[in-house]
Design a protein around this motif. Structure first.
Motif, PDB file in Angstrom:
ATOM      1  N   PHE A 373       0.800  -1.295   0.032  1.00  0.00           N
ATOM      2  CA  PHE A 373      -0.042   0.120  -0.014  1.00  0.00           C
ATOM      3  C   PHE A 373       0.824   1.228  -0.019  1.00  0.00           C
ATOM      4  N   PHE A 374       2.083   1.187   0.751  1.00  0.00           N
ATOM      5  CA  PHE A 374       2.813   2.316   0.699  1.00  0.00           C
ATOM      6  C   PHE A 374       3.352   2.537  -0.824  1.00  0.00           C
ATOM      7  N   SER A 375       3.479   1.288  -1.453  1.00  0.00           N
ATOM      8  CA  SER A 375       4.257   1.373  -2.850  1.00  0.00           C
ATOM      9  C   SER A 375       3.319   1.998  -3.868  1.00  0.00           C
ATOM     10  N   SER A 426       0.672   1.343   8.618  1.00  0.00           N
ATOM     11  CA  SER A 426       0.334   0.419   7.609  1.00  0.00           C
ATOM     12  C   SER A 426      -1.157   0.303   7.256  1.00  0.00           C
ATOM     13  N   VAL A 427      -2.007   0.276   8.269  1.00  0.00           N
ATOM     14  CA  VAL A 427      -3.346   0.049   8.424  1.00  0.00           C
ATOM     15  C   VAL A 427      -3.903   1.716   7.614  1.00  0.00           C
ATOM     16  N   THR A 428      -3.278   2.587   7.847  1.00  0.00           N
ATOM     17  CA  THR A 428      -3.814   3.835   7.290  1.00  0.00           C
ATOM     18  C   THR A 428      -3.528   3.804   5.778  1.00  0.00           C
ATOM     19  N   ALA A 429      -2.196   3.369   5.156  1.00  0.00           N
ATOM     20  CA  ALA A 429      -1.984   3.153   3.881  1.00  0.00           C
ATOM     21  C   ALA A 429      -2.963   2.206   3.184  1.00  0.00           C
ATOM     22  N   ALA A 430      -3.295   1.103   4.017  1.00  0.00           N
ATOM     23  CA  ALA A 430      -4.514   0.252   3.214  1.00  0.00           C
ATOM     24  C   ALA A 430      -5.514   0.771   3.132  1.00  0.00           C
ATOM     25  N   LEU A 431      -6.104   1.718   4.153  1.00  0.00           N
ATOM     26  CA  LEU A 431      -7.495   2.268   3.699  1.00  0.00           C
ATOM     27  C   LEU A 431      -7.305   3.420   2.574  1.00  0.00           C
ATOM     28  N   LEU A 432      -6.266   4.138   2.873  1.00  0.00           N
ATOM     29  CA  LEU A 432      -6.028   5.174   1.654  1.00  0.00           C
ATOM     30  C   LEU A 432      -6.060   4.730   0.368  1.00  0.00           C
ATOM     31  N   ALA A 433      -5.309   3.418   0.251  1.00  0.00           N
ATOM     32  CA  ALA A 433      -5.038   2.964  -1.015  1.00  0.00           C
ATOM     33  C   ALA A 433      -6.673   2.523  -1.810  1.00  0.00           C
TER      34      ALA A 433
END
Length: 510
Positions: A373-375, A426-433
């Motif tokens: 998700f960061f990627s 990591s959880v934030t990145a997943a939700l935003l993706a």
């Protein structure tokens, strides 16, 4: 006779996928050199300072100038490249030079003013963001922050010059400019007084100054910087119209790193440094490969947007997602399996003891869980910028800060330690993706978004196949009486021996 700027003519373009691949390889090769140097720098920092309270102070003092540098770099390049593509097609060489230098001069003035403002309020700002620090740490941090704020002026100038090189597709010159920073830091750490935290400040400033000088020379070879030019307000208005919302989105999105580090000051001494070590290790594959891909994509996607080629944009997007899976899935599996050995090999020496290694490995696993998700965020940003949907990035940036703060607060109370903040990211990145993908459905004409996942199936299955023997043989490999580096090499080889043929088989079937 009017001078000619680079690429004012548009020669027949090669296949876009091939061109992007070639550009990404150039960026990847030079980034690999930079990241090898970065690893050497991190090893030296770990050996010299471990997870000390002084290193916590430096990390937080660097966070604000680093955030502003990311703001300038991200907003200026992302706004300038699509504009330059249009200007190059519609303006004369002289007008193109005028607008380009207008943007460069404005960035220089704005970044110097921003640095000056930071110097004026540093005594107030540092104790606020370092609210969990002791009085002695805050007393050390304020002058350190004032010194590091000069990075803002340097990075603002460098961002405008890098934007020109990126628009010209001079990827080698702009990527190589990063090398002096790590080289300077390593030199200061090797030859400086052991334990002196000011070495990190001095090395960072000298390295960034060398980077800026490199970019001045690289741009000056193709575009005379010192000859008179006409200040173009219209070009500047176009630039600010796109750059301001982008700057806001970059500022807000990257504020999460500052929020994370500020909240980490609540932890015991060394907690913030633990978080930063884990973040930097997790960031290596992202910086090495994914950012190389996103930087290579931006000018090509901008050209396709200018041509109205929606199907071409959609095709590059799908191929980019498949590439992310190929990179991120095996890295996630390897780190989850072998994080302890990775941290020991990279950092376990000198002042960095076994307890520091254990906590860093735990935080690293929590960060790595969100690597895909960061990627995706890197690739996603390139498409939103090319499509000039900066306001969507701005709004989602605001959402991300609130979400990250709330999850940090929750996880710190449930888990405690640096790993709580890493997991929150990591959880934030997943939700935003997920939210970003939904917003791209319309602009990319994604009537069936589920089809984008087809390219992710082969690397996902190959990763699962490679994990099985690693789990079965993990105990035996861990018991081998060999150095950690040798054991890590054996573990990696076992994974790749299964992953590579499984990927080829899966790709052939798809």
């Amino acid at each position: 006779m009017p001078e000619r700027l680079p690429s004012t003519a548009n020669p027949p373009a090669p296949d876009v996928r091939t061109a992007i691949g070639q550009a990404a390889l150039v960026i990847l090769g030079l980034t690999l050199v930079d990241k090898v140097l970065a690893l050497g720098k991190e090893m030296l920092i770990a050996a010299r300072y471990g997870v000390s309270a002084d290193l916590d102070v430096f990390n937080l003092a660097y966070a604000l100038p680093g955030l502003l540098g990311l703001l300038l770099d991200g907003a200026v390049i992302a706004a300038f490249v699509p504009l330059y593509v249009d200007w190059r097609r519609n303006l004369s060489p002289d007008e193109l030079r005028n607008r380009s230098l207008t943007v460069c001069l404005t960035c220089l003035g704005g970044s110097v003013a921003l640095a000056g403002l930071g110097l004026a309020v540093a005594g107030i700002v540092f104790p606020l963001i370092g609210y969990g620090f002791s009085a002695a740490q805050n007393a050390l941090g304020v002058p350190m922050l004032r010194q590091l704020l000069w990075l803002v002026a340097l990075e603002g100038t460098a961002a405008a010059l890098a934007a020109l090189l990126r628009a010209w597709k001079a990827f080698a010159a702009v990527t190589a400019a990063q090398l002096p920073i790590n080289i300077a830091l390593m030199a200061f750490l090797v030859w400086g007084q052991p334990g002196d935290i000011q070495l990190l400040v001095q090395g960072t400033l000298v390295g960034t100054a060398c980077k800026t000088l490199w970019l001045v020379v690289a741009v000056g070879r193709k575009l005379p910087l010192w000859r008179p030019f006409r200040f173009e307000k219209r070009g500047l208005a176009d630039f600010f119209g796109l750059a301001m919302p982008l700057a806001g989105s970059v500022l807000i999105a990257n504020s999460n790193l500052l929020v994370d580090q500020s909240m980490a000051t609540q932890l015991s001494a060394g907690g913030l440094s633990t978080l930063r070590y884990a973040y930097r290790i997790n960031d290596l594959p992202l910086q090495l490969i994914v950012l190389a891909l996103s930087k290579a994509i931006l000018p090509f996607v901008s050209e396709q947007v200018s041509d109205g080629d929606t199907s071409g944009i959609r095709r590059i997007f799908a191929q980019s997602l498949a590439s992310l899976g190929l990179i991120a899935f095996p890295v996630i599996a390897l780190v989850m399996l072998f994080a302890d050995d990775i941290v020991v090999v990279l950092l376990r020496r000198g002042a960095f003891d076994a307890e520091a290694a254990r906590h860093t490995a735990l935080a690293l696993r929590c960060y790595t869980g969100g690597l895909f998700f960061f990627s995706y965020a890197c690739i996603n940003g390139a498409f939103f910028c090319a499509l000039r949907r900066a306001h969507a990035l701005f709004v989602m940036g605001i959402v991300s800060v609130g979400l990250n703060f709330g999850l940090n607060w929750l996880f710190l109370r449930l888990m405690g330690g640096a790993e709580a903040i890493a997991l929150s990211s990591s959880v934030t990145a997943a939700l935003l993706a997920a939210a970003f993908l939904l917003q791209l459905r319309g602009p990319l004409g994604l009537t069936k978004p589920i089809r984008l996942g087809i390219g992710l199936v082969p690397p996902a299955l190959a990763t699962l196949a490679a994990v099985v023997p690693c789990l079965l043989l993990r105990g035996r490999l861990g018991a081998l009486p060999v150095p950690s580096l040798v054991r890590l090499g054996l573990e990696g080889m076992l994974f790749l021996v299964v992953f590579a043929p499984a990927l080829m088989l899966g790709t052939a079937r798809v």
